[in-house]
Design an enzyme around this catalytic site. Structure first.
Site: not given
Length: 237
Positions: A90, A117, A140, A144, A215
């Site tokens: 994380e 990463d 994520d 868009k 959730e």
């Protein structure tokens, strides 16, 4: 955490995340200061694998969870399955601090944490065929269209995951974005070394994945959750 350039191209890789640091609580700050030395792992030098046998002090089935958020799901699974080792990656310090608090509270000796990463760790520091499972829950969605290239689940990433899984190992994904779920299906169905355990282009039951507060909040708002569960073929091509 440094950002390393791709060795072949010299270019910075496209990131699938943005570091939204947020404010650390006193408890999270304390956990990072006191518990990181025992449960945190630093990224090895370029080209060197993680020595997970040494990090965990044993050899056991290993599960990698990418982007564990506040660690609620990972901690619950680690408590339920003490026979497994869990490596969580994380980038957000408050989430790492929260997980470390849970590790202390639940006396979890089978959890280790990295702040890095995850795509780079997977590609460069996890030995092939070494993982029992990989979990990616609610990444994520980058909704868009111009940002879709930032979505973590891409053919190259799935190929890397398949290489790191032992034969019979699993990949479990979950998202509450229908568009991303369809994208995941498209990418995963095209990977020849992975097999959908529920049949071609089928979503999966939640299974052993704990239901999180995040959730449950989404479900109350009418969001649908999509789980995808694949296994590495015993005799991959």
């Amino acid at each position: 955490m440094e950002r390393r350039a791709d060795a072949a191209t010299g270019k910075r890789p496209i990131r699938s995340f943005v570091r939204r640091e947020g404010r650390l609580t006193a408890g999270q700050q304390r956990a990072l200061e006191l518990l990181w030395p025992a449960f945190g792992l630093e990224r090895p030098p370029a080209g060197q694998p993680l020595d997970l046998d040494r990090a965990f002090g044993r050899r056991a089935p290993r599960i990698l969870e990418i982007g564990f958020g506040n660690g609620e799901s990972l901690a619950e699974q680690a408590a339920t399955h003490p026979e497994r080792d869990y490596l969580g990656i994380e980038v957000h310090r408050p989430g790492v601090g929260h997980l470390l608090m849970e590790v202390e509270k639940r006396h979890l000796g089978n959890v280790r944490v990295m702040m890095a990463d995850a795509a780079e760790v997977l590609a460069h520091h996890i030995p092939d065929g070494s993982l029992h499972g990989v979990q990616l829950f609610f990444p994520d969605p980058w909704p868009k269209k111009r940002h879709h290239k930032r979505r973590l689940v891409q053919p190259q990433w799935v190929r890397a995951v398949a290489a790191k899984l032992a034969p019979g190992g699993f990949l479990h994904l979950a998202t509450d974005w229908a568009d991303y779920a369809e994208h995941m299906l498209d990418v995963l169905e095209a990977e020849p070394d992975l097999e959908n355990t529920c049949g071609p282009r089928q979503f999966s039951p939640r299974g052993e994945r704990p239901e999180t507060k995040f959730e449950r909040r989404g479900l109350r708002k009418g969001h649908q959750v999509f789980d995808l569960y694949y296994r590495k073929r015993e005799h991959p091509g």
